[in-house]
Design a protein around this motif. Structure first.
Motif, PDB file in Angstrom:
ATOM      1  N   ASN A 197       0.989   7.504  -6.709  1.00 41.59           N
ATOM      2  CA  ASN A 197      -0.261   8.189  -7.067  1.00 41.59           C
ATOM      3  C   ASN A 197      -1.331   7.639  -8.049  1.00 41.59           C
ATOM      4  OD1 ASN A 197      -2.093  10.582  -6.966  1.00 41.59           O
ATOM      5  ND2 ASN A 197      -0.647  12.160  -7.167  1.00 41.59           N
ATOM      6  N   SER A 246       0.781  -1.315  -0.091  1.00 37.11           N
ATOM      7  CA  SER A 246       0.181   0.125   0.078  1.00 37.11           C
ATOM      8  C   SER A 246       0.836   1.337   0.030  1.00 37.11           C
ATOM      9  CB  SER A 246      -1.116  -0.039   1.239  1.00 37.11           C
ATOM     10  OG  SER A 246      -0.267  -0.087   2.428  1.00 37.11           O
ATOM     11  N   ASN A 280       0.610   4.326  -2.783  1.00 40.80           N
ATOM     12  CA  ASN A 280       0.352   5.946  -2.367  1.00 40.80           C
ATOM     13  C   ASN A 280       1.419   6.536  -3.009  1.00 40.80           C
ATOM     14  OD1 ASN A 280      -1.862   4.856  -0.731  1.00 40.80           O
ATOM     15  ND2 ASN A 280      -0.743   4.998   1.183  1.00 40.80           N
TER      16      ASN A 280
END
Length: 258
Positions: free
Chosen positions: A111, A104, A108
């Motif tokens: 993007n 994860s 992130n």
């Protein structure tokens, strides 16, 4: 557990069989209609130059897309991957680590939503599935690397993003792509058809690849070079291939939107 698999370098030899003959013209008509619909949708959406390039030429380069600090974090995450937790494909001088969409923190930093917007507005693909792969290749004087032969990934329009974790130059093995080859081409229609059959598990072990000499017939080839922080994007139905590193190594993070 580390899983290793040999890479496939032979030319695809799939041929028409009797049961395929009545299916092929029906499929070709449907595929042509879908392609017209795809292009029609494109002209009714506002797009940036980047999105137009992906649709018209099959590729685009986004310069300075990532901040240097973010690239450092992404690169460090890739260095520290526990290979025992992911599927690893390897050959002499090269390896790939698949399934990184499970991380994860990495997603992130990438993007992903920005890529999803580009994907929607360039190839009209929404709600795409995301897969992420790390790739590292070194120049060791061999004549085999992953994806060396000309190929397309699938008969469908999908977005493929290469994120350089080091500068990619002409000498360390950039991806080579044929301009405008993501459009539907009559001479490739049977290969799209075989790809369709393979994805639907109607035939086995099909790889849409050709002999390297296939690329010599075309002059509109481009080497996708880039610097740290850039993004190299292309429609994975474009005909493309890896090139051999002459010196140094190549480190890339791949994001697939399908």
């Amino acid at each position: 557990m580390i899983q290793t698999t040999p890479v496939e370098f032979s030319q695809s030899k799939t041929k028409f069989k009797i049961w395929m003959i009545p299916l092929f013209p029906f499929w070709a008509i449907v595929q042509t209609i879908l392609e017209i619909k795809h292009q029609f949708a494109y002209y009714f959406k506002a797009r940036s130059t980047i999105e137009k390039d992906i649709n018209k030429k099959g590729f685009a380069v986004l310069t300075n897309f990532f901040k240097k600090d973010d690239i450092k974090k992404i690169s460090q995450l890739c260095y520290n991957i526990d290979k025992n937790k992911f599927k690893v494909l390897s050959i002499d001088g090269a390896f790939r680590i698949k399934g990184l969409e499970q991380i994860s923190e990495l997603k992130n930093l990438l993007n992903i939503s920005k890529f999803e917007k580009i994907c929607s507005q360039s190839i009209n693909l929404n709600n795409s599935d995301i897969t992420i792969m790390y790739s590292e290749t070194s120049a060791i004087g061999q004549d085999a690397v992953f994806a060396l032969h000309p190929h397309f990934d699938t008969y469908k329009h999908q977005l493929k993003v290469a994120i350089p974790l080091m500068n990619i130059t002409k000498s360390n093995g950039p991806t080579e792509i044929l301009v405008n080859s993501s459009k539907i081409h009559i001479k490739l229609l049977k290969f799209y058809f075989f790809s369709f059959l393979s994805l639907n598990k109607l035939i086995k072990n099909y790889k849409p690849i050709w002999d390297e000499s296939y690329f010599t017939k075309f002059s509109n080839k481009v080497l996708l070079t880039g610097k740290i922080g850039d993004c190299l994007l292309f429609d994975s139905r474009s005909l493309h291939r890896a090139t051999l590193p002459i010196n140094g190594q190549r480190r890339l993070l791949w994001v697939y939107l399908s």
